[in-house]
Design an enzyme around this catalytic site. Structure first.
Site, mmCIF file in Angstrom:
data_model
loop_
_atom_site.group_PDB
_atom_site.id
_atom_site.type_symbol
_atom_site.label_atom_id
_atom_site.label_comp_id
_atom_site.label_asym_id
_atom_site.label_seq_id
_atom_site.Cartn_x
_atom_site.Cartn_y
_atom_site.Cartn_z
ATOM 1 N N GLU A 184 -11.246 20.833 -1.891
ATOM 2 C CA GLU A 184 -10.452 19.760 -1.280
ATOM 3 C C GLU A 184 -10.727 18.383 -1.873
ATOM 4 O OE1 GLU A 184 -11.680 22.307 0.359
ATOM 5 O OE2 GLU A 184 -10.368 22.926 1.991
ATOM 6 N N GLY A 204 -8.505 25.883 2.580
ATOM 7 C CA GLY A 204 -8.182 26.519 3.847
ATOM 8 C C GLY A 204 -8.241 28.038 3.756
ATOM 9 N N GLU A 253 -11.668 28.877 4.322
ATOM 10 C CA GLU A 253 -11.982 28.546 5.723
ATOM 11 C C GLU A 253 -11.484 29.649 6.665
ATOM 12 O OE1 GLU A 253 -10.244 24.524 5.218
ATOM 13 O OE2 GLU A 253 -12.064 23.854 6.227
ATOM 14 N N ALA A 285 -4.495 25.396 2.282
ATOM 15 C CA ALA A 285 -3.413 24.804 3.062
ATOM 16 C C ALA A 285 -2.221 24.598 2.133
ATOM 17 C CB ALA A 285 -3.874 23.470 3.630
HETATM 18 C C1 3H9 Z 1 -6.766 22.579 2.036
HETATM 19 O O1 3H9 Z 1 -6.849 23.762 2.028
HETATM 20 C C2 3H9 Z 1 -7.056 21.715 3.247
HETATM 21 C C3 3H9 Z 1 -7.772 22.450 4.348
HETATM 22 O O2 3H9 Z 1 -9.162 22.400 4.162
HETATM 23 C C4 3H9 Z 1 -7.537 21.781 5.669
HETATM 24 C C5 3H9 Z 1 -6.134 21.853 6.209
HETATM 25 C C6 3H9 Z 1 -6.014 21.291 7.599
HETATM 26 N N1 3H9 Z 1 -0.124 24.733 -1.669
HETATM 27 O O3 3H9 Z 1 -1.754 26.408 -10.324
HETATM 28 P P1 3H9 Z 1 -0.664 27.389 -10.524
HETATM 29 C C7 3H9 Z 1 1.592 26.328 -6.240
HETATM 30 S S1 3H9 Z 1 -6.267 21.731 0.657
HETATM 31 C C8 3H9 Z 1 1.118 24.746 -2.156
HETATM 32 O O4 3H9 Z 1 0.346 27.095 -11.560
HETATM 33 P P2 3H9 Z 1 -2.626 29.333 -11.304
HETATM 34 C C9 3H9 Z 1 1.607 25.482 -7.492
HETATM 35 O O5 3H9 Z 1 2.121 24.198 -7.233
HETATM 36 C C10 3H9 Z 1 -5.875 23.009 -0.528
HETATM 37 N N2 3H9 Z 1 1.421 25.191 -3.400
HETATM 38 O O6 3H9 Z 1 -1.204 28.862 -10.749
HETATM 39 C C11 3H9 Z 1 2.508 26.308 -8.384
HETATM 40 O O7 3H9 Z 1 3.839 26.063 -7.977
HETATM 41 P P3 3H9 Z 1 5.039 26.082 -9.042
HETATM 42 C C12 3H9 Z 1 -7.092 23.547 -1.171
HETATM 43 C C13 3H9 Z 1 0.416 25.620 -4.164
HETATM 44 O O8 3H9 Z 1 -2.612 30.793 -11.236
HETATM 45 C C14 3H9 Z 1 2.148 27.744 -8.001
HETATM 46 O O9 3H9 Z 1 1.547 27.654 -6.707
HETATM 47 N N3 3H9 Z 1 -6.707 24.458 -2.225
HETATM 48 C C15 3H9 Z 1 -0.895 25.618 -3.717
HETATM 49 O O10 3H9 Z 1 -2.912 28.651 -12.592
HETATM 50 C C16 3H9 Z 1 1.189 28.395 -8.936
HETATM 51 O O11 3H9 Z 1 0.055 27.550 -9.110
HETATM 52 C C17 3H9 Z 1 -6.603 24.082 -3.519
HETATM 53 O O12 3H9 Z 1 -6.864 22.957 -3.848
HETATM 54 C C18 3H9 Z 1 -1.165 25.160 -2.399
HETATM 55 N N4 3H9 Z 1 -2.414 25.141 -1.885
HETATM 56 O O13 3H9 Z 1 -3.693 28.784 -10.255
HETATM 57 C C19 3H9 Z 1 -6.153 25.115 -4.499
HETATM 58 N N5 3H9 Z 1 -1.690 26.101 -4.714
HETATM 59 O O14 3H9 Z 1 5.039 27.458 -9.605
HETATM 60 C C20 3H9 Z 1 -4.995 24.599 -5.311
HETATM 61 C C21 3H9 Z 1 -0.875 26.396 -5.733
HETATM 62 O O15 3H9 Z 1 6.239 25.711 -8.232
HETATM 63 N N6 3H9 Z 1 -4.453 25.589 -6.210
HETATM 64 N N7 3H9 Z 1 0.402 26.106 -5.420
HETATM 65 O O16 3H9 Z 1 4.671 25.031 -10.062
HETATM 66 C C22 3H9 Z 1 -5.071 25.990 -7.344
HETATM 67 O O17 3H9 Z 1 -6.177 25.595 -7.637
HETATM 68 C C23 3H9 Z 1 -4.321 26.923 -8.255
HETATM 69 O O18 3H9 Z 1 -2.961 26.796 -7.954
HETATM 70 C C24 3H9 Z 1 -4.720 28.408 -8.121
HETATM 71 C C25 3H9 Z 1 -3.732 29.264 -8.946
HETATM 72 C C26 3H9 Z 1 -6.146 28.607 -8.642
HETATM 73 C C27 3H9 Z 1 -4.631 28.862 -6.703
#
Ligand code: 3H9
Length: 709
Positions: free
Chosen positions: A135, A112, A115, A73
């Protein structure tokens, strides 16, 4: 995946559709990580409608452009009112599609994102894919059917463990646990996805909806027992956390209810998590940990080459730093003054690896490979080719300057010269050599190979590429870097000194150290300040107090209890007693009646009539001191932003991550209330409790710390 250009007709920005034979290829293209923002969700709905409306389309292939399938998400949307269509509806729409939907996953498919894949009818994962439901790390639970669909495909226990750990699975693991049906070959997710989807269509594969899988409900009593056991474990280990128990609740309900009822229940629990302060704290921490990397010097500046590192000093700190650098794959040359000290340094390095081997976490071969990159010398000339040298010798200016004079003599031009000092004036160190532009502070925390925080202390003359090199080193070492300016204690230890003093005041005023520790543990710290002092060694704080004695304002309140304890040689765990007693080398201390007597005597000496303070008051005072000095540190530019203070405390000082950090906590508590607390405490001690000008200004303007991030 390369951003491909078939005959695309953009439905809505960020979601493209294109025909490939009988397949509708739906590509989510929302850089950087294809987060499921409102437009993406609308695009996915429209794409499903398109697939069903076109009789030539027999199946749908769903994939992500760029470096991810979908990272989840869009976290930036949380905290605002939800926009339609919400993700659970989108997932249901995908699942309901009357034509087979195949998800081809490369890179992260998280939260998400997974999901969405679980709502598809078939799943393929490419090598390098990362699949997870993380999450809980954001204070949430999978809220788009993840708590219901994951148990259906992988079983209750495996699914709950995936959700509670937040860990990322590899493609192979996902295949083994039946989370995906197929491993893709090669590197092109589009080609692998097309080939799998065509095979499915050719074989007449039916629509296969995850919601219809009911086998996971078999052996209901056993599943309930499993959940009960996991719950007990969670209650013990993550005492204060809100969302892990909600995950279990959602899965348990799924065993009792119909799929649709369970989804509705999941949504209710998800919204409870969304509303929790822990969600706000954890998501703040998530973004803060990424924002700290964005500092002015690093923007558009290339780091210097970094292929070899020198470490001067083989004590606990030097050895810990050496291990950290070796672990990152770089060669290390350690310098000590004589062979004996060098042997001790090598011993300290090997001790870490031997410990890992004893626990079965490292093989002899792996250790040998690491140690092959480690060399030692008693001659500084061995550092002639080092790209970066970190000095970790005794904390005394003259000793540091002598080391830097040697580095200036032997190091090649453009080598980065770093000091690991915790408080000495780095300007003075830099000014003592002919190349101040190459000098920087790299303040590691003990044990340096474990602790995540790295304060990068930037003196005025440091050149931008030196700062960029320090940040690049931090990334290589998997540390969390925070940029700090030069002052006594930088960000962390400077603030620590103030709230530690507040804790000492409370101890003298009537609380026992045990009550203060307990109050702060209940707040969320793994240990209270007096336990930390016993662990670190009371002699360290004692040395600092002696050093500061000459500069202390003569009328400032000074609590002598710690000195009385240190004078007895009670330095904490290592000496068997400190604030606590550690009988027979115990690691957890027990209260010491003699310490309470010392405190009583000191109260009499200081002419203080003790009165007990409730835990709530202890927390209020402790936090007010921390926040006020945090504000000063930002105000004086020692920290770039309040979020830098937050990351420092979460990663270096045990501050509970779910509270986001002290400045985030202050925003949530209310800056006006913090100021009110300080003004109240100032009635007793106006010298100590001087409101930070920044705090006063923010309250006057009706703003919060977040406005400065
Ligand atoms: C969810 O899904 C809820 C659902 O179950 C239900 C909904 C109803 N959204 O980490 P990085 C940005 S909760 C927005 O440096 P990497 C991050 O801020 C979500 N932005 O890169 C950064 O921005 P900036 C569950 C996001 O390669 C840029 O992307 N998902 C999101 O080291 C690059 O990120 C998670 O918890 C996001 N979801 O790692 C996963 N994700 O460049 C969260 C990233 O402006 N994300 N950004 O600073 C991660 O674990 C890592 O970002 C990922 C990439 C492994 C994906």
């Amino acid at each position: 995946m390369k951003r491909h250009h078939l005959l695309t007709q953009p439905v809505i920005p960020f979601v493209h559709t294109a025909r490939s034979g009988e397949l509708l290829v739906v590509t989510i293209d929302h850089p950087p990580v294809n987060a499921l923002s409102e437009e993406v969700r609308r695009g996915l709905m429209a794409a499903m409608d398109q697939a069903e409306a076109d009789s030539n389309v027999k199946g749908v292939l769903l994939l992500g452009a760029g470096r991810a399938f979908i990272a989840g998400a869009d976290i930036r949307e949380f905290g605002r009112p939800p926009m339609q269509p919400i993700l659970p509806v989108v997932c249901n729409r995908i699942e309901a599609c009357r034509k087979p939907v195949i998800a081809a996953i490369h890179g992260p498919a998280l939260g998400g994102g997974l999901e969405v894949a679980l709502a598809a009818h078939y799943r393929l994962a490419m090598p390098g894919a990362k699949l997870g439901l993380p999450e809980v790390q954001l204070g949430l639970l999978p809220g788009s059917g993840g708590t219901q669909r994951a148990p259906r495909v992988m079983g209750v226990e495996a699914a709950v463990n995936l959700m509670l750990s937040g860990r990322h699975m590899t493609a192979q693991e996902a295949l083994t646990s039946q989370l995906v049906d197929r491993l893709g070959e090669g590197t092109d997710v589009l080609q692998a996805g097309l080939s799998y989807a065509r095979e499915l269509l050719a074989n007449g594969a039916p629509v296969r909806r995850t919601r219809d899988l009911a086998a996971f409900k078999a052996d209901h009593a056993h599943q309930m027992d499993v959940l009960e056991k996991i719950q007990k474990d969670v209650e013990k280990k993550s005492r204060a956390l809100f969302s892990p128990l909600k995950v279990i609740e959602a899965v348990r309900a799924g065993l009792e209810m119909s799929f649709d009822e369970a989804l509705a229940n999941e949504r209710t629990l998800f919204l409870q998590c969304i509303d929790s302060p822990q969600r706000a704290g954890l998501i703040h921490a998530f973004f803060a940990e990424r924002e700290v990397l964005k500092v002015p010097e690093v923007k558009n500046v290339a780091p210097r080459p970094l292929a070899s590192v020198g470490v001067v000093g083989g004590g606990t700190m030097g050895a810990g730093i050496a291990v950290s650098v070796l672990d990152a794959g770089l060669p290390v040359t350690m310098i000590e003054r004589d062979d004996e000290a060098l042997a001790k340094g090598r011993f300290n390095v090997e001790k870490v690896y031997n410990g890992l081997m004893a626990k079965g976490r490292m093989t002899a071969h792996a250790k040998a490979q690491l140690m092959a990159r480690f060399s030692t010398s008693t001659h500084y000339d061995a550092l002639a080719h080092a790209d970066l040298v970190i000095e970790a010798v005794f904390e005394e200016m003259s000793v540091k300057k002598a080391v830097f004079a040697e580095l200036d003599r032997v190091c090649k031009p453009n080598a980065v010269l770093a000091t690991n000092t915790s408080y000495l004036d780095i300007h003075e160190i830099a000014a003592s050599i002919a190349r101040p532009q190459d000098v920087i502070g790299l303040h590691f925390f003990s044990p340096a190979n474990i602790m995540k925080l790295l304060e990068i202390v930037v003196p005025e003359k440091a050149s931008a590429d030196v700062v960029a090199t320090a940040f690049s080193l931090a990334t290589q070492l998997k540390k969390m870097p925070v940029r700090a300016g030069v002052c006594d204690g930088f960000i962390g230890n400077r603030i620590l000194a103030v709230y530690r003093a507040a804790a000492d005041h409370m101890m003298e005023d009537g609380c026992s150290p045990y009550e203060i520790d307990a109050a702060m543990r209940d707040f969320g710290y793994p240990m209270g300040p007096f336990q930390v002092s016993d662990l670190a060694g009371g002699d360290i704080g004692w040395a600092t107090r002696k050093r500061r004695a000459s500069t202390r304002a003569p009328n400032a309140r000074y609590v002598q209890i710690a000195d009385r304890i240190c004078e007895r040689g009670w330095f904490g765990q290592k000496s068997g007693r400190g604030y606590y007693l550690y009988p027979d080398g115990a690691r957890t201390g027990v209260p010491d009646p003699e310490v309470l007597q010392i405190i009583d005597t000191e109260r009499i000496r200081a002419n203080i009539k003790p009165s007990a303070l409730p835990a709530e008051h202890i927390v209020r005072k402790y936090m007010a001191a921390m926040i006020n000095e945090g504000a000063n540190v930002v105000h004086q530019g020692i920290a770039l932003r309040p979020l830098d203070v937050d990351v420092t405390f979460v990663h270096g000082y045990g501050f509970p991550r779910y509270r986001g950090g002290p400045m985030k906590y202050a925003d949530m508590y209310g800056l006006e209330r913090v100021l009110g607390d300080i003004q109240e405490f100032a009635k007793q001690d106006p010298l100590f409790w001087q409101p930070s000008p920044l705090l006063v200004k923010l309250v006057e303007d009706g703003k919060d710390f977040a406005s400065l991030n």
